[in-house]
Enzyme design. Structure first.
Site, PDB file in Angstrom:
ATOM      1  N   TYR A 183      68.719  11.553 -58.008  1.00 34.55           N
ATOM      2  CA  TYR A 183      68.243  12.828 -58.609  1.00 34.55           C
ATOM      3  C   TYR A 183      67.553  12.740 -59.730  1.00 34.55           C
ATOM      4  CZ  TYR A 183      69.615  17.537 -60.972  1.00 34.55           C
ATOM      5  OH  TYR A 183      68.690  19.190 -60.976  1.00 34.55           O
ATOM      6  N   LYS A 195      67.161  13.989 -54.336  1.00 33.05           N
ATOM      7  CA  LYS A 195      67.139  14.877 -55.102  1.00 33.05           C
ATOM      8  C   LYS A 195      66.245  15.514 -56.213  1.00 33.05           C
ATOM      9  CE  LYS A 195      69.318  18.760 -56.834  1.00 33.05           C
ATOM     10  NZ  LYS A 195      71.017  18.708 -58.104  1.00 33.05           N
TER      11      LYS A 195
END
Lengths: 294, 294, 294, 294
Positions: C137, C165
């Site tokens: 992420y 992400k």
């Protein structure tokens, strides 16, 4: 050739216009005279303060000649000759030299971000056509290019590029210049609110429009530093800080014109699209100037 | 007056110079002809790609006239007339209108950061002197001013300011424009790497120099969006993305000139201080163009 | 192991507290149930929305177990296990795996900016201790580190780091990921206002707290993209944009709690120093939600 | 209560770990002893240098107690007690007070960007539970929040918030603090490369990890300023600038550990994910330290 002809307070006059937005040369000369009479150590026409990029070639020439006539050798004169193209920069640099300028200041103006090689070639081309010193001017906010210390080092290898004016507003850049370029390089501070930090860091001079409004305080800061009196320098700096910040935030040509009017001096008109400060801003400036006097 | 005369791909020619750094008008006309012949939906001389700020008044006039003669009404023409002073902007806007331009594009160039009121007055002064539409152009990176959606809304209240070109490179600004200004406002994308995101967000057109090199791919993206075929738009976009990024990163005038040469076309010379791409950069561009063809 | 077990709308529950600022597990389970019942394609507890860093180890474990019990295999579950130290990250990742998580999400939290090598070693150490997939992420605003595409490429070489992400809010980063990492890499959008641009750019899924408030609109955007209907996707996106921006600007935990209350649902309390939205902000949110319904 | 118990050089010890990444308390005490013996005017455990956020509650308590035992009242002690939640911050502040700390330092750590009201309430809640002074610490780079001078002014209205540490790296912020908050406010510089500029601007003290490596130079700068000797301050500052920049750029815990080793001192291990400097970086640091000695 004195390679480093400037030190102390180098004062920037505005370029005043008449009601028809033409350059008002007689008023300009009076404004230059005030700066010299008030003790400035150098005069720098056609800077950002002097709205260089808003002027035609003929107007630039008239302002250059008017400055040199008025100063008449009493202090050195630094003429701004920056232009987007190399050809035009050479043209104006040669004009300034012939008119009697002590040195020229050049910022690598850019619409298209220039590469380091393009910038070096630009300075090199100009330098080879004149014999007076060049002050290289780094101001990403107005010039669009941020010259790294490494690039400035390359520029200083050109024989008549001998001075650097730094206006990034980051005192660490001055530290870096001094570390990278050695103690002998002459760097000048162009960021008014950094005046104390820059002198503390060893700046040779301060390029500023503030002497149009508060010459004594500007000179007092410079003198305290020369006298190695940090406590006094700090005190004098804080006395003028609010004004220094105001003129930068509001834009030098607008703020100096308004300040001159407040002081009872003529400041002329601005050239569109630049407009005068609002009434609220003028009141704010008046309060700052009043507080300084007391 | 058609208030929104542009849509689709609006192509930006470079301004080529000869070996003596004079504008090469015959070559310029051939480059314009290529863009029209290749299907561009509009032609926009004197943009950043066309190095507007590096040209003299006479050169700007010659380029304007050459474009209109060459295009000869086949597609609409959008002439860049931005200038630092209001007076000069009016002068060039009037010249463009007389020469037959469909509309003019104006970026609020600034050396001194302009206030919102100064920007509105600037557009207002120009708009009142011409009767063709104005595209307001927001590009903080080159213009030095970032016009907020609120300011753009004020500009759109001026009757002939009817179009907005947005080049901040932030797609959220386009979303914001659409939310703030309503679905009917015509906004154009000026950031090449955002072409897909901008069309997805509802942009009316794409202002780009890429059709000098890859017109079919540029048009294919535009057509896929019109056909509501997102999958195809995405595929076609990724095919051209590397080129779009390259020409932006290297500077459009330099990159387009080099690309034309690689494609076997004349691209002329650049005006100093701009210099050609390095050999390594040219090789990189050749590889990108070769990969696109296969 | 399904290496890419998520697509579509991955919904982030808040972690609600009781009046004494203890985690309210029964309410948390009801909020998770709403998300599943409303059609979310995946559930992601202990994200930023779930105020992961404000929870003790025991609380994190309770939330993890509560999620898996409540979801009961209906949709895949992505558990946030980020921690400043590698040792603690491993601990929580192992706990999540044992509890039945489908995958874990890890942001390289940093107080001291981590080097690329430190980040790779961090992921590597965790990955070697679990056998479920990891979503890496990137969110500089909350994590303090901006992982370059080159670094993400290195992370994807670790066998069970299979998803990315991206929450920088810059769609060009997604383009870049796709170009650098190939069409097969699964990247997920974590920036709500970029939902349309990210799906247009090929994002596999959308990590969002918005389904707590407007699940139908979130799913409709996703479905329009799958149906290759750009026009509908654009329309549906603009319907929800104002809400998406509001919840991001105000902070997801605060805004989702307030929105739940407006919708007549319990949202629990926040943990200090986080405080509820002001009355003005709540009114603004109510207006946005009302407008969406009509 | 002495409301402003710190001035001069406030030294930050690292928190060293053993080979198993447990806190090495005996080594920590020896490092604190060195700092006191070398003349530091204050000791500040559990700062960023001391990797506060990477420690468990028990470890923080052990470090606090070890510091106070070792310092034994010879100089004042400033304990870092920042935590994401208000409850935990209160807990650690109370622990520090009971252990004998002179004052505590609190940065409003944030995962979710805190509002001004949340920050004031956070400090207020902690302040009401202890009776020793609080130094409010502004460091957007590590804390994620940039506290404006207006917010700091609000904090200073809380009776025992009496000192401000400013680490934005922008000397103009210190000018602003002094202008806004009056000459009597005690502000401390937390940005090593700004040491000279900050003292010139009137900073009361310098919070720094550098005394772990070059205590004499740090103290010499402080003494030159007190002696109103700007020329000497400037000279001494440039002697240490390269080291000050190095330790900041490389991360204080990594750089101080490496520097201790170079000086023949034990520096312990780092806690993962933090890793030692590379061999090249260690060589660079050795060169800097060698040059300083000569």
């Amino acid at each position: 050739m004195n390679k480093i002809p400037f030190k102390g307070v180098i004062a920037y006059p505005i370029t005043p216009f008449d009601a028809g937005e033409k350059v008002d040369v007689p008023l300009f000369r009076r404004l230059v005279e005030r700066l010299v009479a008030n003790g400035s150590h150098g005069i720098a026409p056609l800077g950002s303060t002097g709205v260089l990029p808003y002027l035609s070639d003929e107007e630039k020439e008239a302002v250059t000649e008017a400055t040199l006539l008025q100063v008449a050798g009493r202090v050195p004169v630094l003429v701004g000759v920056s232009n987007l193209t190399t050809e035009k920069t050479i043209y104006h640099a040669q004009f300034a030299e012939k008119a009697g300028a002590t040195a020229v200041m050049i910022i690598p103006m850019s619409y298209w971000k220039l590469t380091d090689d393009e910038i070096v070639a630009h300075y090199d081309a100009v330098a080879s056509k004149i014999s007076i010193p060049i002050m290289a001017y780094n101001n990403p906010a107005t010039g669009g290019v941020d010259m790294s210390p490494a690039l400035l080092k390359r520029l200083l290898e050109i024989p008549n590029v001998t001075m650097i004016k730094e206006s990034t507003g980051d005192v660490q850049r001055m530290h870096h210049l001094r570390r990278e370029l050695g103690e002998d390089v002459a760097f000048y501070n162009g960021s008014n609110p950094l005046a104390l930090a820059a002198f503390s860091a060893g700046a040779t001079g301060w390029c500023t429009a503030a002497p149009n409004l508060i010459p004594s305080l500007n000179l007092a800061l410079c003198e305290a530093v020369e006298a190695n009196d940090l406590a006094k320098a700090q005190r004098v700096f804080y006395e003028q800080l609010e004004l220094l910040k105001f003129i930068v935030v509001k834009g030098l040509p607008r703020a100096i014109k308004a300040g001159l009017n407040i002081l009872g001096e003529e400041g002329g008109y601005l050239r569109s699209p630049l407009k005068p400060l609002t009434d609220e801003e003028i009141t704010e400036l008046r309060n700052i100037l009043t507080q300084i006097k007391n």
